[in-house]
Design a protein around this motif. Structure first.
Motif, PDB file in Angstrom:
ATOM      1  N   MET A 151       0.825  -1.178   0.000  1.00 41.38           N
ATOM      2  CA  MET A 151       0.000   0.000   0.000  1.00 41.38           C
ATOM      3  C   MET A 151       0.874   1.249   0.000  1.00 41.38           C
ATOM      4  O   MET A 151       0.538   2.262   0.576  1.00 41.38           O
ATOM      5  N   GLY A 210      -1.190   3.878  -1.685  1.00 41.46           N
ATOM      6  CA  GLY A 210      -2.587   3.963  -1.285  1.00 41.46           C
ATOM      7  C   GLY A 210      -3.568   3.217  -2.161  1.00 41.46           C
ATOM      8  O   GLY A 210      -4.781   3.379  -2.027  1.00 41.46           O
ATOM      9  N   ARG A 211      -3.066   2.388  -3.045  1.00 38.15           N
ATOM     10  CA  ARG A 211      -3.940   1.592  -3.903  1.00 38.15           C
ATOM     11  C   ARG A 211      -3.149   0.386  -4.415  1.00 38.15           C
ATOM     12  O   ARG A 211      -1.924   0.393  -4.407  1.00 38.15           O
ATOM     13  N   TRP A 253       1.971   5.592  11.126  1.00 40.36           N
ATOM     14  CA  TRP A 253       1.421   5.531   9.767  1.00 40.36           C
ATOM     15  C   TRP A 253       0.229   4.587   9.725  1.00 40.36           C
ATOM     16  O   TRP A 253      -0.820   4.914   9.174  1.00 40.36           O
ATOM     17  N   HIS A 263      -3.608   5.398   8.743  1.00 37.32           N
ATOM     18  CA  HIS A 263      -4.090   4.917   7.448  1.00 37.32           C
ATOM     19  C   HIS A 263      -4.850   3.600   7.480  1.00 37.32           C
ATOM     20  O   HIS A 263      -5.273   3.117   6.432  1.00 37.32           O
ATOM     21  N   ALA A 299      -8.232   3.658   5.618  1.00 38.62           N
ATOM     22  CA  ALA A 299      -8.091   3.803   4.169  1.00 38.62           C
ATOM     23  C   ALA A 299      -7.598   2.507   3.536  1.00 38.62           C
ATOM     24  O   ALA A 299      -8.109   2.085   2.496  1.00 38.62           O
ATOM     25  N   VAL A 300      -6.616   1.868   4.143  1.00 38.51           N
ATOM     26  CA  VAL A 300      -6.082   0.610   3.617  1.00 38.51           C
ATOM     27  C   VAL A 300      -7.174  -0.457   3.643  1.00 38.51           C
ATOM     28  O   VAL A 300      -7.377  -1.182   2.673  1.00 38.51           O
TER      29      VAL A 300
END
Length: 108
Positions: free
Chosen positions: A1, A4-5, A81, A85, A88-89
């Motif tokens: 990741m 982020g994708r 981190w 995140h 989102a992950v």
């Protein structure tokens, strides 16, 4: 990741699998602030030709150990981190279809 994708996205599992087979992923540095040496490590990990990939986990570990920023990123940085995140992950991972698909890659 890292950016982020996932490295490949598509409207369904078939599209994603086709991209895995036929396309090179984008350089992570084109989408995020990623050092060039880490860029090369990621691309080598995702290489289509198995002979161009790292052959052993120790090779990956060593490459990451000498990577730019390796000595400045601490366990606390990583924990922070992930704390920031995780949602989102999780959303990215769960946005993928949960269908099971088997593909025969024998091209002969």
């Amino acid at each position: 990741m890292l950016v982020g994708r996932p490295p490949f996205e598509g409207n369904n599992a078939i599209e994603v699998c086709a991209k895995h087979l036929e396309q090179m992923p984008k350089r992570p540095s084109k989408e995020a602030d990623v050092p060039s040496d880490l860029d090369e490590i990621v691309l080598r990990l995702l290489a289509k030709d198995p002979d161009k990939r790292f052959q052993h986990a120790r090779e990956v570990e060593e490459a990451l150990r000498v990577c730019t920023g390796a000595t400045t990123w601490t366990r606390e940085d990583a924990d922070g981190w992930w704390e920031e995140h995780t949602v989102a992950v999780s959303e990215v991972l769960h946005s993928q279809s949960s269908q099971q698909l088997t593909i025969d890659l024998d091209r002969s």
